[in-house]
Design an enzyme around this catalytic site. Sequence first.
Site, PDB file in Angstrom:
ATOM      1  N   ASN A 191      42.472  20.947  32.010  1.00 52.50           N
ATOM      2  CA  ASN A 191      42.076  19.651  32.560  1.00 52.50           C
ATOM      3  C   ASN A 191      40.644  19.286  32.233  1.00 52.50           C
ATOM      4  O   ASN A 191      40.347  18.164  31.807  1.00 52.50           O
ATOM      5  CB  ASN A 191      42.239  19.658  34.088  1.00 52.50           C
ATOM      6  CG  ASN A 191      43.618  19.221  34.519  1.00 52.50           C
ATOM      7  OD1 ASN A 191      44.429  18.816  33.706  1.00 52.50           O
ATOM      8  ND2 ASN A 191      43.882  19.322  35.810  1.00 52.50           N
TER       9      ASN A 191
ATOM     10  N   GLN B  71      29.189  27.767  44.399  1.00 52.61           N
ATOM     11  CA  GLN B  71      29.730  26.586  45.069  1.00 52.61           C
ATOM     12  C   GLN B  71      28.823  26.113  46.202  1.00 52.61           C
ATOM     13  O   GLN B  71      28.789  24.918  46.515  1.00 52.61           O
ATOM     14  CB  GLN B  71      31.122  26.916  45.632  1.00 52.61           C
ATOM     15  CG  GLN B  71      32.019  25.718  45.852  1.00 52.61           C
ATOM     16  CD  GLN B  71      32.645  25.196  44.582  1.00 52.61           C
ATOM     17  OE1 GLN B  71      33.082  25.951  43.736  1.00 52.61           O
ATOM     18  NE2 GLN B  71      32.706  23.882  44.436  1.00 52.61           N
TER      19      GLN B  71
ATOM     20  N   SER C 242      36.810  15.825  45.152  1.00 53.41           N
ATOM     21  CA  SER C 242      37.539  16.510  46.220  1.00 53.41           C
ATOM     22  C   SER C 242      36.985  16.087  47.576  1.00 53.41           C
ATOM     23  O   SER C 242      37.737  15.864  48.534  1.00 53.41           O
ATOM     24  CB  SER C 242      37.419  18.024  46.063  1.00 53.41           C
ATOM     25  OG  SER C 242      38.316  18.519  45.096  1.00 53.41           O
TER      26      SER C 242
ATOM     27  N   LYS D 135      34.314  24.895  51.036  1.00 49.27           N
ATOM     28  CA  LYS D 135      35.024  24.076  50.041  1.00 49.27           C
ATOM     29  C   LYS D 135      34.922  24.758  48.687  1.00 49.27           C
ATOM     30  O   LYS D 135      33.825  25.084  48.222  1.00 49.27           O
ATOM     31  CB  LYS D 135      34.391  22.683  49.955  1.00 49.27           C
ATOM     32  CG  LYS D 135      35.169  21.731  49.058  1.00 49.27           C
ATOM     33  CD  LYS D 135      36.333  21.127  49.792  1.00 49.27           C
ATOM     34  CE  LYS D 135      37.273  20.359  48.875  1.00 49.27           C
ATOM     35  NZ  LYS D 135      38.147  21.241  48.080  1.00 49.27           N
TER      36      LYS D 135
ATOM     37  N   LYS E  35      26.224  23.963  44.412  1.00 50.52           N
ATOM     38  CA  LYS E  35      26.909  22.836  43.767  1.00 50.52           C
ATOM     39  C   LYS E  35      27.313  21.796  44.799  1.00 50.52           C
ATOM     40  O   LYS E  35      27.058  20.595  44.629  1.00 50.52           O
ATOM     41  CB  LYS E  35      28.138  23.330  43.011  1.00 50.52           C
ATOM     42  CG  LYS E  35      28.921  22.236  42.297  1.00 50.52           C
ATOM     43  CD  LYS E  35      30.269  22.723  41.797  1.00 50.52           C
ATOM     44  CE  LYS E  35      30.146  23.879  40.834  1.00 50.52           C
ATOM     45  NZ  LYS E  35      31.461  24.248  40.244  1.00 50.52           N
TER      46      LYS E  35
ATOM     47  N   GLY F 117      42.229  23.245  43.640  1.00 49.34           N
ATOM     48  CA  GLY F 117      42.729  23.958  42.476  1.00 49.34           C
ATOM     49  C   GLY F 117      41.602  24.517  41.625  1.00 49.34           C
ATOM     50  O   GLY F 117      40.431  24.198  41.813  1.00 49.34           O
ATOM     51  N   ASP F 118      41.963  25.352  40.688  1.00 44.28           N
ATOM     52  CA  ASP F 118      41.027  25.915  39.714  1.00 44.28           C
ATOM     53  C   ASP F 118      41.906  26.410  38.563  1.00 44.28           C
ATOM     54  O   ASP F 118      43.052  25.960  38.417  1.00 44.28           O
ATOM     55  CB  ASP F 118      40.191  27.042  40.342  1.00 44.28           C
ATOM     56  CG  ASP F 118      38.980  27.439  39.500  1.00 44.28           C
ATOM     57  OD1 ASP F 118      37.979  26.717  39.526  1.00 44.28           O
ATOM     58  OD2 ASP F 118      39.049  28.469  38.802  1.00 44.28           O
TER      59      ASP F 118
ATOM     60  N   THR G 155      36.163  16.576  36.951  1.00 45.69           N
ATOM     61  CA  THR G 155      35.234  17.586  36.461  1.00 45.69           C
ATOM     62  C   THR G 155      34.811  17.288  35.030  1.00 45.69           C
ATOM     63  O   THR G 155      33.624  17.335  34.691  1.00 45.69           O
ATOM     64  CB  THR G 155      35.855  18.990  36.546  1.00 45.69           C
ATOM     65  OG1 THR G 155      36.334  19.223  37.874  1.00 45.69           O
ATOM     66  CG2 THR G 155      34.817  20.050  36.203  1.00 45.69           C
TER      67      THR G 155
ATOM     68  N   LYS H 153      35.528  30.175  47.912  1.00 44.07           N
ATOM     69  CA  LYS H 153      36.397  30.319  46.734  1.00 44.07           C
ATOM     70  C   LYS H 153      37.515  31.288  47.088  1.00 44.07           C
ATOM     71  O   LYS H 153      37.370  32.124  47.986  1.00 44.07           O
ATOM     72  CB  LYS H 153      35.598  30.858  45.535  1.00 44.07           C
ATOM     73  CG  LYS H 153      36.200  30.501  44.190  1.00 44.07           C
ATOM     74  CD  LYS H 153      35.974  29.034  43.830  1.00 44.07           C
ATOM     75  CE  LYS H 153      36.546  28.700  42.461  1.00 44.07           C
ATOM     76  NZ  LYS H 153      36.285  27.290  42.100  1.00 44.07           N
TER      77      LYS H 153
END
Length: 445
Positions: free
Chosen positions: A241, A112, A378, A91, A115, A166-167, A210, A127
């Site tokens: 964002n 990640q 997410s 993820k 996290k 998304g990123d 976030t 990623k």
Amino acid sequence: MATIELQSFMDEVRSKSPHEPEFQQAVEEVAETLIPIINEDSRYREARLLQRLVEPDRTVMFRVTWEDDSGEIHVNRGYRVQFNNAIGPYKGGLRFHPSVTLSVLKFLGFEQILKNSLTGLPMGGGKGGSDFDPKGKSDREVMRFCQAFMTELQRHIGEDTDVPAGDIGVGAREIGYLFGQYRRICNRHAGVLTGKGLTYGGSVGRTEATGYGAVYFAREMYARRGESLDGKRCLVSGSGNVALYAAQKLIQLGANVVSLSDSGGTVHAPEGLTEKQLEELRQLKEEQRGRLSSYNSSGVEYLDGKTPWGLDADAAFPCATQNEIGGEDAQTMLSNGVGLVSEGANMPSTAEAVHAFRAKHILFGPGKAANAGGVAVSGLEQAQNAQRLSWSREEVDERLQRIMHDIHTKCMDNGASGDDADYVKGANVAGFRKVAEAMLAFGAI
């Protein structure tokens, strides 16, 4: 002894991953806190868990060929780094930006792992992305690129395998084009991407998550010292964002947001942005895709070519990109009264900056803890997709606040010593232990 082991370990990482400075930086920050923990547990040492953790399960690199509006052919490079799936499907987001390299994506994917572990949800670390730049492209050009990108990526993802999101450079528009192509090729409407639109399986609150999460984590850090965000002067960097919604939640909680920024400079509001001004800035950035330099409003000045880090403040929320706060910036911030930093971006502070913050024992929330709200929601989107349900905004926000509270508690349990709280150590150790136990259960694979 631990210093010698760290140097030896990092020499090995550098020899295997040369020319990858961002990845090396992320690994060293984690390794220096984990090596003492690993030395205390023979199971971790004998299974060589740290060595295994820093090697991705696989790295996929592919060509993306697309046609612009004038009929010219372009070639970009696409990636997906599937790092570790010990506790759940890979993820992590997709980033479309000229700065994307394998080093950047490996650093993001590695972060990640820990996290996602901290959220308590069953998600592994991954990623991906491309060096494609959506800025200045028409909607049709972005669509054709996304369709070409997904034509290859769809071979490697799935709701129980790998779930991208998304990123930077990948927002609602890009996710829509990507998911549309996935459905077209695979003939499936499944939760294989998160950050989807509300009309086709997305979750309320994901866009804000976030930024909101970074503020909720800061609130937890302040609460431990008997303080609150009310009246605090807050620096926010970025204007995407994460920054916009961090600023929105700060204002709702009574804080004074004195800055936003983009690559050209900083908007400075000494008395704090109003809700109306923030909404105008959101429209400028998200709808008009404009620059902050074009914004004019009473009580607001534009600092051309400047970052926010030289301004007086009580707290800072770096929400732009990696390594935006250097060692000198950190010293300036400390001198100007900053006593809390909550990282909304991934690794926005250099190693020198982190050491400066930790040396002064300020409240420092590292990105893997403070900005975990995005991937947490997410994960909640995945749960809703699996059940074919949609939760209310209140329910999602309540779950997000609970998750950020739990992450703070885990950091405290693993990084507190008396009145002092080392959130970097706490986040690394808490995130690692869950993944480590799962890896041990699977044997030497």
